[in-house]
Each structure stands twice: as C-alpha cells, then as structure tokens.
Design a protein around this motif. Structure first.
Motif, mmCIF file in Angstrom:
data_model
loop_
_atom_site.group_PDB
_atom_site.id
_atom_site.type_symbol
_atom_site.label_atom_id
_atom_site.label_comp_id
_atom_site.label_asym_id
_atom_site.label_seq_id
_atom_site.Cartn_x
_atom_site.Cartn_y
_atom_site.Cartn_z
ATOM 1 N N PRO A 1 0.796 -1.235 0.000
ATOM 2 C CA PRO A 1 0.000 0.000 0.000
ATOM 3 C C PRO A 1 0.828 1.285 0.000
ATOM 4 C CG PRO A 1 -0.875 -1.541 1.613
ATOM 5 C CD PRO A 1 0.405 -2.135 1.078
ATOM 6 N N LYS A 2 1.985 1.281 0.644
ATOM 7 C CA LYS A 2 2.809 2.497 0.702
ATOM 8 C C LYS A 2 3.384 2.869 -0.666
ATOM 9 C CE LYS A 2 7.222 0.423 2.112
ATOM 10 N NZ LYS A 2 7.831 0.441 0.799
ATOM 11 N N ASP A 3 3.332 1.939 -1.629
ATOM 12 C CA ASP A 3 3.883 2.188 -2.963
ATOM 13 C C ASP A 3 2.837 2.646 -3.973
ATOM 14 O OD1 ASP A 3 6.400 1.382 -2.060
ATOM 15 O OD2 ASP A 3 5.979 -0.719 -2.510
ATOM 16 N N ILE A 4 1.596 2.831 -3.519
ATOM 17 C CA ILE A 4 0.495 3.165 -4.428
ATOM 18 C C ILE A 4 -0.275 4.371 -3.900
ATOM 19 C CG2 ILE A 4 -1.651 2.316 -5.476
ATOM 20 C CD1 ILE A 4 -0.474 -0.553 -4.994
ATOM 21 N N ASP A 5 -0.526 5.321 -4.797
ATOM 22 C CA ASP A 5 -1.369 6.464 -4.463
ATOM 23 C C ASP A 5 -2.761 6.321 -5.072
ATOM 24 O OD1 ASP A 5 0.709 7.961 -3.076
ATOM 25 O OD2 ASP A 5 1.586 8.299 -5.067
ATOM 26 N N LEU A 6 -2.832 5.751 -6.260
ATOM 27 C CA LEU A 6 -4.093 5.605 -6.981
ATOM 28 C C LEU A 6 -4.143 4.272 -7.718
ATOM 29 C CD1 LEU A 6 -4.253 9.083 -8.789
ATOM 30 C CD2 LEU A 6 -5.786 8.317 -6.952
ATOM 31 N N PHE A 7 -5.363 3.799 -7.934
ATOM 32 C CA PHE A 7 -5.595 2.638 -8.784
ATOM 33 C C PHE A 7 -6.280 3.133 -10.053
ATOM 34 C CE2 PHE A 7 -5.108 0.836 -4.653
ATOM 35 C CZ PHE A 7 -4.433 -0.353 -4.885
ATOM 36 N N ALA A 8 -5.817 2.665 -11.200
ATOM 37 C CA ALA A 8 -6.436 3.029 -12.477
ATOM 38 C C ALA A 8 -7.075 1.786 -13.071
ATOM 39 C CB ALA A 8 -5.390 3.588 -13.439
ATOM 40 N N GLY A 9 -8.363 1.876 -13.378
ATOM 41 C CA GLY A 9 -9.076 0.773 -14.012
ATOM 42 C C GLY A 9 -9.225 1.037 -15.493
ATOM 43 N N ILE A 10 -8.893 0.015 -16.300
ATOM 44 C CA ILE A 10 -9.049 0.112 -17.751
ATOM 45 C C ILE A 10 -10.479 -0.288 -18.102
ATOM 46 C CG2 ILE A 10 -8.284 -0.775 -19.989
ATOM 47 C CD1 ILE A 10 -5.523 -1.288 -18.713
ATOM 48 N N GLU A 11 -11.112 0.521 -18.951
ATOM 49 C CA GLU A 11 -12.512 0.295 -19.320
ATOM 50 C C GLU A 11 -12.721 -1.108 -19.843
ATOM 51 O OE1 GLU A 11 -15.831 2.156 -22.283
ATOM 52 O OE2 GLU A 11 -14.515 3.530 -21.284
ATOM 53 N N SER A 12 -13.748 -1.733 -19.445
ATOM 54 C CA SER A 12 -14.633 -1.395 -18.345
ATOM 55 C C SER A 12 -14.475 -2.383 -17.195
ATOM 56 C CB SER A 12 -16.090 -1.352 -18.816
ATOM 57 O OG SER A 12 -16.543 -2.638 -19.180
ATOM 58 N N CYS B 1 -11.631 -0.806 -8.235
ATOM 59 C CA CYS B 1 -12.474 -0.385 -7.100
ATOM 60 C C CYS B 1 -12.303 -1.313 -5.898
ATOM 61 C CB CYS B 1 -13.942 -0.335 -7.514
ATOM 62 S SG CYS B 1 -14.363 1.129 -8.458
ATOM 63 N N VAL B 2 -12.253 -2.604 -6.149
ATOM 64 C CA VAL B 2 -12.056 -3.565 -5.055
ATOM 65 C C VAL B 2 -10.729 -3.275 -4.353
ATOM 66 C CG1 VAL B 2 -11.587 -5.999 -4.536
ATOM 67 C CG2 VAL B 2 -13.521 -5.393 -6.008
ATOM 68 N N LEU B 3 -9.678 -3.067 -5.135
ATOM 69 C CA LEU B 3 -8.357 -2.822 -4.554
ATOM 70 C C LEU B 3 -8.273 -1.450 -3.886
ATOM 71 C CD1 LEU B 3 -6.134 -4.395 -7.336
ATOM 72 C CD2 LEU B 3 -6.635 -5.347 -5.081
ATOM 73 N N ALA B 4 -8.851 -0.432 -4.504
ATOM 74 C CA ALA B 4 -8.828 0.906 -3.908
ATOM 75 C C ALA B 4 -9.523 0.897 -2.549
ATOM 76 C CB ALA B 4 -9.490 1.912 -4.849
ATOM 77 N N SER B 5 -10.612 0.178 -2.457
ATOM 78 C CA SER B 5 -11.331 0.068 -1.188
ATOM 79 C C SER B 5 -10.471 -0.652 -0.146
ATOM 80 C CB SER B 5 -12.654 -0.667 -1.397
ATOM 81 O OG SER B 5 -13.325 -0.819 -0.189
ATOM 82 N N ARG B 6 -9.840 -1.741 -0.543
ATOM 83 C CA ARG B 6 -8.990 -2.514 0.365
ATOM 84 C C ARG B 6 -7.809 -1.693 0.853
ATOM 85 N NH1 ARG B 6 -7.843 -8.005 1.443
ATOM 86 N NH2 ARG B 6 -10.088 -8.159 1.269
ATOM 87 N N TYR B 7 -7.196 -0.923 -0.048
ATOM 88 C CA TYR B 7 -6.002 -0.150 0.271
ATOM 89 C C TYR B 7 -6.318 1.230 0.851
ATOM 90 C CZ TYR B 7 -2.690 -3.170 -2.378
ATOM 91 O OH TYR B 7 -1.902 -4.182 -2.834
ATOM 92 N N ASP B 8 -7.586 1.618 0.846
ATOM 93 C CA ASP B 8 -8.022 2.948 1.271
ATOM 94 C C ASP B 8 -7.338 4.026 0.419
ATOM 95 O OD1 ASP B 8 -9.577 4.691 2.794
ATOM 96 O OD2 ASP B 8 -8.013 4.963 4.298
ATOM 97 N N LYS B 9 -7.412 3.844 -0.892
ATOM 98 C CA LYS B 9 -6.825 4.759 -1.875
ATOM 99 C C LYS B 9 -7.900 5.169 -2.884
ATOM 100 C CE LYS B 9 -2.577 3.873 -0.350
ATOM 101 N NZ LYS B 9 -1.550 4.789 0.060
ATOM 102 N N GLY B 10 -7.557 6.098 -3.754
ATOM 103 C CA GLY B 10 -8.468 6.531 -4.798
ATOM 104 C C GLY B 10 -8.387 5.663 -6.036
ATOM 105 N N MET B 11 -9.385 5.839 -6.904
ATOM 106 C CA MET B 11 -9.464 5.095 -8.159
ATOM 107 C C MET B 11 -9.765 6.054 -9.295
ATOM 108 S SD MET B 11 -11.925 3.844 -10.398
ATOM 109 C CE MET B 11 -12.027 2.563 -11.616
ATOM 110 N N ILE B 12 -9.105 5.880 -10.432
ATOM 111 C CA ILE B 12 -9.375 6.667 -11.625
ATOM 112 C C ILE B 12 -9.714 5.733 -12.777
ATOM 113 C CG2 ILE B 12 -7.902 8.579 -10.874
ATOM 114 C CD1 ILE B 12 -5.805 7.549 -12.906
#
Length: 170
Positions: free
Chosen positions: A46-57, A64-75
């Motif tokens: 988690p300390k190595d990630i600021d955001l998760f990017a999901g490729i459509e769709s 989203c699953v990972l961003a929620s787990r890591y308490d990070k944002g998603m783009i």
C-alpha cells in the motif's frame, strides 16, 4: 482458492475461434473478491500506491475492489469520448486498426504512483497504452494487476519494464 474454478469459458465468443474467459462468476462471490484483494496486496504494498487506475470497463471493478482494500483513490481509463471535462488522449494500434483511450487531464498529480488494473492481459496493447497515457500526465507506474493472463499471446512482453501480477494464467 482456485479462481479457475470460478472462471467460465465461452467458446466462439465474441466471434468464431475465440475462447472467452469470463470472470463474471467471481463477482457474485464475496470470498473470491476478498481473495483477489488479498493476493494482490501480497504483491503490491500500500505504501507504494497512491491511486488505482481501471481500464474500461472490467478493469474498473478490480480497481475499485483494490482501492477500497487499500483505502486509496481510483481513476478510470476510458475509451475516447466517454469522459467529461478536459482529457488527455492516446491512440495506439490494435490487432486490426487503432483505438484511443483517455483520462481526465487533472486527475493525477505529478509523481503520483498508479497501479493499473484490468481483468485480462491478452496482447498487451491496451495495457502499454494505458501506462504511456498515465506517464504522459505525470503519473508513475507502480505496476499492473490482472485477474487473468493469456500467456500464449505474450502480452507481458509489451509491459515487461513494469512490475506485473496475474492471478490466473492460461
């Protein structure tokens, strides 16, 4: 947990000669989703990630699953014309032509570390284009997380300079 037991095969979809690997059955199983997040978190800290990017769709779901787990944002990395506001676009070659993806221009701050997520790695063209797009706006690629990798298509070669994790390989 064996994720292959939850992935359904559809021969000749979307066209003759294609074997479609469908991860949709995983989505209805909370324990499988939790397992996926646990496995990815063993690989990317988690300390190595600021955001998760999901490729459509379908990549949106994993991100989203990972961003929620890591308490990070998603783009979102979307196909051309799907995002409001100012966007940055990148066109790239696909098997029979070209495609264009985009992200919102100001969605990533300079130097933010981004883990790119998708359900499947095939030829690697979209993954590579996604990394270039994020780098174009100042993001740094932490790596890629995939649920499925089709190894015979050698998509990993396109993104070999990045840290990659695929949970299921065919």
């Amino acid at each position: 947990m064996n994720l292959k037991d939850r992935i359904k095969d559809y021969p000749n979809f979307p066209k003759k000669g294609i074997l479609f690997r469908d991860f949709s059955p995983i989505l209805k199983d909370p324990s499988a989703l939790s397992f996926i997040a646990d496995e990815i978190s063993k690989y990317f800290h988690p300390k190595d990630i600021d955001l998760f990017a999901g490729i459509e769709s379908r990549g949106f779901i994993l991100a989203c699953v990972l961003a929620s787990r890591y308490d990070k944002g998603m783009i979102m990395i979307r196909k051309d014309g799907k995002l409001p506001g100012k966007t940055t676009k990148l066109s790239y070659k696909i098997e029979y032509g070209k495609d264009t993806i985009e992200i919102q221009k100001d969605i990533i701050k300079e130097g933010q570390r981004v883990l790119i997520c998708d359900d499947l790695l095939a030829t690697g063209g979209t993954a590579k284009a996604s990394a270039k797009l994020i780098e174009k706006v100042g993001g740094k690629i932490t790596g890629f997380a995939f649920i499925i990798e089709l190894t015979e298509l050698n998509g990993i070669k396109c993104i070999k300079e990045y840290d990659c994790k695929s949970l299921v390989k065919y």
